[in-house]
Motif scaffolding. Sequence first.
Motif, PDB file in Angstrom:
ATOM      1  N   THR A  80       0.820  -1.186  -0.069  1.00 51.86           N
ATOM      2  CA  THR A  80       0.009   0.102  -0.064  1.00 51.86           C
ATOM      3  C   THR A  80       0.783   1.279  -0.025  1.00 51.86           C
ATOM      4  N   SER A  81       1.972   1.240   0.838  1.00 51.79           N
ATOM      5  CA  SER A  81       2.962   2.287   0.713  1.00 51.79           C
ATOM      6  C   SER A  81       3.348   2.636  -0.495  1.00 51.79           C
ATOM      7  N   ALA A  82       3.998   1.590  -1.175  1.00 50.00           N
ATOM      8  CA  ALA A  82       4.345   1.798  -2.535  1.00 50.00           C
ATOM      9  C   ALA A  82       3.562   2.075  -3.527  1.00 50.00           C
ATOM     10  N   MET A  83       2.208   1.772  -3.376  1.00 52.67           N
ATOM     11  CA  MET A  83       1.429   2.385  -4.368  1.00 52.67           C
ATOM     12  C   MET A  83       1.040   3.823  -4.247  1.00 52.67           C
ATOM     13  N   GLU A 103       7.481  18.073   0.397  1.00 56.22           N
ATOM     14  CA  GLU A 103       6.654  18.260   1.294  1.00 56.22           C
ATOM     15  C   GLU A 103       5.544  17.231   1.108  1.00 56.22           C
ATOM     16  N   VAL A 104       5.579  16.771  -0.112  1.00 56.78           N
ATOM     17  CA  VAL A 104       4.471  15.622  -0.230  1.00 56.78           C
ATOM     18  C   VAL A 104       4.977  14.297   0.165  1.00 56.78           C
ATOM     19  N   LEU A 105       6.429  14.200  -0.167  1.00 55.95           N
ATOM     20  CA  LEU A 105       7.031  12.965   0.533  1.00 55.95           C
ATOM     21  C   LEU A 105       7.171  13.040   1.870  1.00 55.95           C
ATOM     22  N   ASP A 106       7.361  14.077   2.575  1.00 57.77           N
ATOM     23  CA  ASP A 106       7.287  14.208   4.098  1.00 57.77           C
ATOM     24  C   ASP A 106       5.994  13.804   4.519  1.00 57.77           C
ATOM     25  N   ARG A 107       4.759  14.302   3.819  1.00 54.74           N
ATOM     26  CA  ARG A 107       3.488  13.900   4.460  1.00 54.74           C
ATOM     27  C   ARG A 107       3.470  12.395   4.233  1.00 54.74           C
ATOM     28  N   ILE A 108       3.772  11.862   3.183  1.00 58.08           N
ATOM     29  CA  ILE A 108       3.574  10.380   2.891  1.00 58.08           C
ATOM     30  C   ILE A 108       4.383   9.610   4.030  1.00 58.08           C
ATOM     31  N   HIS A 109       5.632  10.249   4.260  1.00 60.54           N
ATOM     32  CA  HIS A 109       6.567   9.443   5.356  1.00 60.54           C
ATOM     33  C   HIS A 109       5.623   9.594   6.723  1.00 60.54           C
ATOM     34  N   ALA A 110       5.209  10.696   7.139  1.00 59.65           N
ATOM     35  CA  ALA A 110       4.333  11.069   8.278  1.00 59.65           C
ATOM     36  C   ALA A 110       3.460   9.959   8.442  1.00 59.65           C
ATOM     37  N   GLU A 111       2.688   9.979   7.386  1.00 59.50           N
ATOM     38  CA  GLU A 111       1.363   8.876   7.307  1.00 59.50           C
ATOM     39  C   GLU A 111       1.784   7.240   7.444  1.00 59.50           C
ATOM     40  N   MET A 112       2.949   7.138   6.994  1.00 58.13           N
ATOM     41  CA  MET A 112       3.367   5.845   7.054  1.00 58.13           C
ATOM     42  C   MET A 112       3.794   5.360   8.544  1.00 58.13           C
ATOM     43  N   ALA A 114       2.866   6.907  11.144  1.00 58.03           N
ATOM     44  CA  ALA A 114       1.228   6.709  11.829  1.00 58.03           C
ATOM     45  C   ALA A 114       0.930   5.470  11.602  1.00 58.03           C
ATOM     46  N   ASP A 115       0.528   5.097  10.270  1.00 62.19           N
ATOM     47  CA  ASP A 115      -0.147   3.785  10.059  1.00 62.19           C
ATOM     48  C   ASP A 115       0.482   2.669  10.309  1.00 62.19           C
ATOM     49  N   GLY A 116       2.031   2.807  10.290  1.00 61.52           N
ATOM     50  CA  GLY A 116       2.947   1.662  10.503  1.00 61.52           C
ATOM     51  C   GLY A 116       2.565   1.019  12.138  1.00 61.52           C
ATOM     52  N   ASP A 118       0.185   2.183  14.051  1.00 62.05           N
ATOM     53  CA  ASP A 118      -1.418   1.695  14.210  1.00 62.05           C
ATOM     54  C   ASP A 118      -1.746   0.420  13.747  1.00 62.05           C
ATOM     55  N   ILE A 119      -1.332   0.071  12.540  1.00 64.16           N
ATOM     56  CA  ILE A 119      -1.899  -0.983  11.665  1.00 64.16           C
ATOM     57  C   ILE A 119      -1.031  -2.256  12.079  1.00 64.16           C
ATOM     58  N   CYS A 120       0.264  -2.098  12.142  1.00 64.85           N
ATOM     59  CA  CYS A 120       1.278  -3.141  12.132  1.00 64.85           C
ATOM     60  C   CYS A 120       2.156  -3.363  13.391  1.00 64.85           C
ATOM     61  N   SER A 121       1.975  -2.197  14.582  1.00 62.23           N
ATOM     62  CA  SER A 121       2.726  -2.141  15.569  1.00 62.23           C
ATOM     63  C   SER A 121       4.040  -1.926  15.245  1.00 62.23           C
ATOM     64  N   LEU A 122       4.377  -1.227  14.251  1.00 66.71           N
ATOM     65  CA  LEU A 122       5.986  -0.986  13.691  1.00 66.71           C
ATOM     66  C   LEU A 122       6.399   0.148  14.395  1.00 66.71           C
ATOM     67  N   GLU A 123       7.936  -0.078  15.014  1.00 70.04           N
ATOM     68  CA  GLU A 123       8.600   0.971  15.550  1.00 70.04           C
ATOM     69  C   GLU A 123       9.038   2.079  14.418  1.00 70.04           C
ATOM     70  N   PRO A 124       9.266   3.254  14.798  1.00 68.88           N
ATOM     71  CA  PRO A 124       9.632   4.293  13.811  1.00 68.88           C
ATOM     72  C   PRO A 124      10.661   3.924  12.812  1.00 68.88           C
ATOM     73  N   ASP A 125      11.925   3.212  13.223  1.00 62.61           N
ATOM     74  CA  ASP A 125      12.828   2.902  12.715  1.00 62.61           C
ATOM     75  C   ASP A 125      12.411   1.968  11.616  1.00 62.61           C
ATOM     76  N   GLU A 126      11.492   0.811  11.943  1.00 62.38           N
ATOM     77  CA  GLU A 126      11.002  -0.179  11.028  1.00 62.38           C
ATOM     78  C   GLU A 126      10.339   0.514   9.936  1.00 62.38           C
ATOM     79  N   VAL A 127       9.450   1.473  10.061  1.00 62.77           N
ATOM     80  CA  VAL A 127       8.710   2.181   9.093  1.00 62.77           C
ATOM     81  C   VAL A 127       9.779   2.904   8.394  1.00 62.77           C
TER      82      VAL A 127
END
Length: 179
Positions: A80-83, A103-112, A114-116, A118-127
């Motif tokens: 989904t992130s790659a899409m 700024e678009v890539l920064d927003r995508i990174h921020a959303e990733m 948060a979603d990582g 929330d959805i997968c319990s990933l740590e920031p370094d994993e995301v």
Amino acid sequence: METDKDTFTLTYLNEDDRAYGLAGMAISLAALDAIDRVISVSLDAEGPMVKFAGGYFFSSSPSVSPKAVWSNMVHNFYITSAMVVSNVMARSMVRRETDVPAEVLDRIHAEMLADGADICSLEPDEVDSLYRKTTGGMRRIFANPRLQQPIAEFARTLSRRRTLSGSEIYDELRALRLI
């Protein structure tokens, strides 16, 4: 490419922009060997333009190990992130021949991030690792001058045909030598 400051929705400038975005998403699915997870893509869809097969979505079963369920969720998060990244890269790098705004890539990174979490319990370094892998891999595709003409042709095919099944996506991308 505009972003809504509160909800982060990427708006399309016009029909052509929408076709390039959908082309980017389909190409990322092929690059990640995930076309088999797609029923169809459609420019005319009122909801999401990509319709996934049932196996794409979260499903839990007592017969499936929690690790296998989690691994599938992380893999689908990566897809989904790659899409999303491919959508904006195709629209910017191929259609408009410019880099994606930072700024678009920064927003995508921020959303990733948060979603990582929330959805997968990933740590920031994993995301962060998934983000680098996603942006690096997709940039190699969409910044490649040799691939830009076939990508543009695929966007035109989507504009003309409107809807493609997963197998039709594969056939079109193979004919264009994108896979």
